[in-house]
Enzyme design. Sequence first.
Site, PDB file in Angstrom:
ATOM      1  N   LYS A 101      32.225 -68.922  44.465  1.00 33.75           N
ATOM      2  CA  LYS A 101      32.620 -69.140  43.087  1.00 33.75           C
ATOM      3  C   LYS A 101      32.866 -67.785  42.427  1.00 33.75           C
ATOM      4  O   LYS A 101      32.057 -66.935  42.462  1.00 33.75           O
ATOM      5  CB  LYS A 101      31.380 -69.682  42.144  1.00 33.75           C
ATOM      6  N   ARG A 136      18.789 -78.498  35.373  1.00 35.54           N
ATOM      7  CA  ARG A 136      18.865 -77.025  35.667  1.00 35.54           C
ATOM      8  C   ARG A 136      17.754 -76.310  35.355  1.00 35.54           C
ATOM      9  O   ARG A 136      17.108 -75.456  36.076  1.00 35.54           O
ATOM     10  CB  ARG A 136      20.208 -76.381  35.558  1.00 35.54           C
ATOM     11  N   TYR A 194      11.619 -67.484  30.854  1.00 31.55           N
ATOM     12  CA  TYR A 194      10.652 -68.193  31.647  1.00 31.55           C
ATOM     13  C   TYR A 194       9.634 -67.281  32.632  1.00 31.55           C
ATOM     14  O   TYR A 194       8.980 -67.700  33.467  1.00 31.55           O
ATOM     15  CB  TYR A 194      11.465 -68.719  33.064  1.00 31.55           C
TER      16      TYR A 194
END
Length: 243
Positions: free
Chosen positions: A149, A210, A242
Amino acid sequence: MKEYIRPFLNQKNISENSKIAYSYDLEQFIEEVHDRITETNLRIYQASIKDFKAAVQKRKLSAVNQFLYFLYQQQLIEEFHRLVLPKVSVSKEQENELLDLSAFWQESSVPRGRLMALLILEMGLLPSEILQVRVADVNLDFQVLKIEKAGQKRVIKIPESLTSELEDYLTGTYLFEKNGKSYSRQWGFRQLEAFLIEQGQASLSAQSLREQFILRQREKGIGLYDIAQDLGLKTMITLEKYR
């Protein structure tokens, strides 16, 4: 004081990724105490991390305590200080919630939407990445998937649970295709949306799936650096919440 982080880490038999995590926590600590180890500065540091989850606080304090002991052994500080994790109560609403999505593994009337959901949930892929996956990029023998990508290439481990799910889609050029051409993003969105509605999970999206992937990885003890690599992120800034 930051110059002592590297000697401290060099004496530890840990992976490079673990060293990066240690270094990150210790640099934050040193900045918070302004290079001076005093009782007051240590209390200020502890207050600065009180809003993190207990597990994150425990990890950070463990790293700091080991570093403080190293400094004491090297006679770089006069006395040994040890930080203790205070008992804190964190409300459920403040925590990211792991959802039970085991029903996703059952048969569906929207099989392609189901596979898209599983690829996001289990591997953290973006819908746009999924739609561009070529059959040649999938290697079930070694259980790896190649993603390219914007000029960036990465190799991701395919979970054992997904290998049988992918087998039926490895017949053409793309994983999802029509007449040898990949489907549009709008098609992918509709497929995923239809599956989530079927599952009674209309409030979920590719983004929230996700997030579930990230939470599951953290639950397994996977570090943010490794997660960022799997997700193709250049930095860990978006994963800070997180910790």
